[in-house]
Design a protein around this motif. Structure first.
Motif, PDB file in Angstrom:
ATOM      1  N   LYS A 149       0.848  -1.189   0.000  1.00  0.00           N
ATOM      2  CA  LYS A 149       0.000   0.000   0.000  1.00  0.00           C
ATOM      3  C   LYS A 149       0.888   1.246   0.000  1.00  0.00           C
ATOM      4  O   LYS A 149       1.638   1.486   0.947  1.00  0.00           O
ATOM      5  CB  LYS A 149      -0.904   0.010   1.239  1.00  0.00           C
ATOM      6  N   ILE A 150       0.808   2.007  -1.082  1.00  0.00           N
ATOM      7  CA  ILE A 150       1.676   3.174  -1.216  1.00  0.00           C
ATOM      8  C   ILE A 150       0.822   4.441  -1.240  1.00  0.00           C
ATOM      9  O   ILE A 150      -0.167   4.522  -1.973  1.00  0.00           O
ATOM     10  CB  ILE A 150       2.508   3.105  -2.519  1.00  0.00           C
ATOM     11  N   ALA A 151       1.205   5.429  -0.455  1.00  0.00           N
ATOM     12  CA  ALA A 151       0.526   6.728  -0.451  1.00  0.00           C
ATOM     13  C   ALA A 151       1.352   7.722  -1.258  1.00  0.00           C
ATOM     14  O   ALA A 151       2.580   7.783  -1.111  1.00  0.00           O
ATOM     15  CB  ALA A 151       0.344   7.223   0.984  1.00  0.00           C
ATOM     16  N   VAL A 152       0.685   8.471  -2.127  1.00  0.00           N
ATOM     17  CA  VAL A 152       1.391   9.423  -2.987  1.00  0.00           C
ATOM     18  C   VAL A 152       0.588  10.721  -3.097  1.00  0.00           C
ATOM     19  O   VAL A 152      -0.587  10.764  -2.744  1.00  0.00           O
ATOM     20  CB  VAL A 152       1.593   8.861  -4.419  1.00  0.00           C
ATOM     21  N   GLN A 153       1.254  11.744  -3.617  1.00  0.00           N
ATOM     22  CA  GLN A 153       0.538  12.973  -3.947  1.00  0.00           C
ATOM     23  C   GLN A 153       0.075  12.900  -5.396  1.00  0.00           C
ATOM     24  O   GLN A 153       0.860  12.621  -6.306  1.00  0.00           O
ATOM     25  CB  GLN A 153       1.414  14.213  -3.739  1.00  0.00           C
ATOM     26  N   SER A 154      -1.188  13.174  -5.574  1.00  0.00           N
ATOM     27  CA  SER A 154      -1.815  13.063  -6.894  1.00  0.00           C
ATOM     28  C   SER A 154      -1.112  13.931  -7.949  1.00  0.00           C
ATOM     29  O   SER A 154      -0.803  15.090  -7.704  1.00  0.00           O
ATOM     30  CB  SER A 154      -3.276  13.497  -6.757  1.00  0.00           C
ATOM     31  N   ALA A 162       5.050   4.997  -8.338  1.00  0.00           N
ATOM     32  CA  ALA A 162       4.393   4.044  -7.449  1.00  0.00           C
ATOM     33  C   ALA A 162       3.444   3.142  -8.234  1.00  0.00           C
ATOM     34  O   ALA A 162       3.368   1.927  -7.993  1.00  0.00           O
ATOM     35  CB  ALA A 162       3.634   4.798  -6.346  1.00  0.00           C
ATOM     36  N   GLN A 163       2.740   3.726  -9.185  1.00  0.00           N
ATOM     37  CA  GLN A 163       1.770   2.952  -9.963  1.00  0.00           C
ATOM     38  C   GLN A 163       2.435   1.922 -10.868  1.00  0.00           C
ATOM     39  O   GLN A 163       1.813   0.945 -11.268  1.00  0.00           O
ATOM     40  CB  GLN A 163       0.896   3.892 -10.786  1.00  0.00           C
ATOM     41  N   LYS A 164       3.696   2.156 -11.186  1.00  0.00           N
ATOM     42  CA  LYS A 164       4.432   1.171 -11.994  1.00  0.00           C
ATOM     43  C   LYS A 164       4.734  -0.069 -11.168  1.00  0.00           C
ATOM     44  O   LYS A 164       4.948  -1.151 -11.693  1.00  0.00           O
ATOM     45  CB  LYS A 164       5.757   1.764 -12.481  1.00  0.00           C
ATOM     46  N   ILE A 165       4.782   0.091  -9.851  1.00  0.00           N
ATOM     47  CA  ILE A 165       5.236  -0.993  -8.986  1.00  0.00           C
ATOM     48  C   ILE A 165       4.103  -1.721  -8.282  1.00  0.00           C
ATOM     49  O   ILE A 165       4.181  -2.918  -8.051  1.00  0.00           O
ATOM     50  CB  ILE A 165       6.193  -0.435  -7.902  1.00  0.00           C
ATOM     51  N   SER A 166       3.063  -0.987  -7.921  1.00  0.00           N
ATOM     52  CA  SER A 166       1.991  -1.581  -7.114  1.00  0.00           C
ATOM     53  C   SER A 166       0.618  -1.163  -7.625  1.00  0.00           C
ATOM     54  O   SER A 166       0.472  -0.070  -8.176  1.00  0.00           O
ATOM     55  CB  SER A 166       2.155  -1.144  -5.653  1.00  0.00           C
ATOM     56  N   ASP A 167      -0.361  -2.033  -7.433  1.00  0.00           N
ATOM     57  CA  ASP A 167      -1.726  -1.645  -7.805  1.00  0.00           C
ATOM     58  C   ASP A 167      -2.515  -1.203  -6.572  1.00  0.00           C
ATOM     59  O   ASP A 167      -3.728  -1.044  -6.627  1.00  0.00           O
ATOM     60  CB  ASP A 167      -2.446  -2.786  -8.538  1.00  0.00           C
ATOM     61  N   ARG A 168      -1.821  -0.984  -5.478  1.00  0.00           N
ATOM     62  CA  ARG A 168      -2.490  -0.495  -4.259  1.00  0.00           C
ATOM     63  C   ARG A 168      -1.944   0.886  -3.907  1.00  0.00           C
ATOM     64  O   ARG A 168      -1.274   1.070  -2.879  1.00  0.00           O
ATOM     65  CB  ARG A 168      -2.276  -1.484  -3.114  1.00  0.00           C
ATOM     66  N   VAL A 169      -2.210   1.841  -4.785  1.00  0.00           N
ATOM     67  CA  VAL A 169      -1.698   3.195  -4.589  1.00  0.00           C
ATOM     68  C   VAL A 169      -2.856   4.123  -4.219  1.00  0.00           C
ATOM     69  O   VAL A 169      -3.866   4.158  -4.913  1.00  0.00           O
ATOM     70  CB  VAL A 169      -1.005   3.711  -5.865  1.00  0.00           C
ATOM     71  N   THR A 170      -2.700   4.849  -3.121  1.00  0.00           N
ATOM     72  CA  THR A 170      -3.719   5.822  -2.723  1.00  0.00           C
ATOM     73  C   THR A 170      -3.203   7.228  -3.015  1.00  0.00           C
ATOM     74  O   THR A 170      -2.105   7.600  -2.588  1.00  0.00           O
ATOM     75  CB  THR A 170      -4.046   5.708  -1.214  1.00  0.00           C
ATOM     76  N   HIS A 171      -4.022   7.992  -3.756  1.00  0.00           N
ATOM     77  CA  HIS A 171      -3.628   9.348  -4.154  1.00  0.00           C
ATOM     78  C   HIS A 171      -4.211  10.382  -3.206  1.00  0.00           C
ATOM     79  O   HIS A 171      -5.405  10.354  -2.932  1.00  0.00           O
ATOM     80  CB  HIS A 171      -4.106   9.638  -5.574  1.00  0.00           C
TER      81      HIS A 171
END
Ligand code: ARG
Length: 262
Positions: A149-154, A162-171
């Protein structure tokens, strides 16, 4: 990866950014032209959740490296500066619609963005880093983020990575919100610009640590609408002068202290 980006984390607070030049900024939310002033107006914007580049201080004033830089650029180039705080993922649209004249928001110069807007000469060298909670001994770098689970800034380069690595990304709209998600245990990691992550930890968030190497050498530039060439030229010329006359250095030192420049 460039040599300068290879520093290990323990050396993390000393290092990396090379500064080359530019900026748009004011430390006030909005400035009306002085009475009787016939100066041209420059409307700059940034997402103000990104300390130490652009954030609200204890009094709610917008401050930071980019704000000081864009303010100095405006002054040098003879513009009256107005500053707006806009969410990061809305900045390019605001440029394209003509709502603002430039973005000084630690924005990385990328081929995709260059399709939509122009960028000044680079003014800061940066890169991405992974942050986890200090007690996490499982994630040691970008390679361990698969399925996490990765948290990122939209809208950021960190979000794309992050989206290249995981499908559990929260923007999140703000970078600060992404860090909060990590701290409160709802995310396993944050992928974010290195200098911002390092600053966040240094500001007392010792429950967070950086792991792995700084990746994807990036350069920040001031973004300008494609149809505002004169503003771009003025920004580049001013930036160049600020580098020559020591003002850029002064602003850099104020926010980054003795972190080595290249
Ligand atoms: N450098 C990264 C990018 O351009 C993140 C910038 C975020 N800036 C901000 N002020 N929130 O995508």
């Amino acid at each position: 990866m460039e040599k300068m980006f290879k520093l290990i984390l323990t050396a993390a607070m000393m290092l990396t950014m090379v500064v080359t030049a530019v900026g748009c900024g004011s430390s006030e939310q909005s400035k009306e032209p002085a009475q009787g002033s016939d100066k041209k107006k420059l409307i700059a914007a940034a997402d103000t959740t990104f300390a130490p580049f652009e954030f609200a201080d204890a009094n709610g004033q917008y401050v930071g490296f980019d704000l000081d830089l864009i303010e100095a650029i405006a002054e040098e180039a003879g513009y009256e500066l107005e500053f707006q705080s806009i969410a990061f993922d809305g900045l390019i649209a605001a440029l394209q619609s003509g709502q603002i004249d430039c973005v000084a928001s630690a924005m990385t110069i990328t081929p995709e963005r260059l399709q939509a807007v122009n960028f000044s000469d680079p003014y800061y060298k940066s890169g991405l880093i992974v942050a986890v909670r200090a007690d996490n001994n499982e994630i040691k770098g970008m390679e361990d983020l698969k399925g996490k689970k990765i948290a990122v800034q939209s809208g950021t380069t960190g979000a794309i990575q992050a989206q290249k690595i995981s499908d559990r990304v929260t923007h999140f709209t703000g970078a600060d919100q992404a860090f909060l998600e990590l701290k409160n245990g709802a995310a396993d990691a944050v992928v974010m610009d290195y200098p911002v992550t390092a600053y966040f930890i240094q500001q007392g968030n010792k429950d967070v640590k950086m792991v792995g190497e700084i990746m994807s050498a990036e350069e920040y530039g001031i973004a300008v609408p494609k149809n505002k060439q004169q503003i771009l030229d003025d920004i580049n010329a001013a930036l160049q002068r600020l580098k020559e006359n020591g003002k850029y250095e002064e602003i850099y030192k104020k926010w980054f202290g003795d972190l080595p420049q290249q």
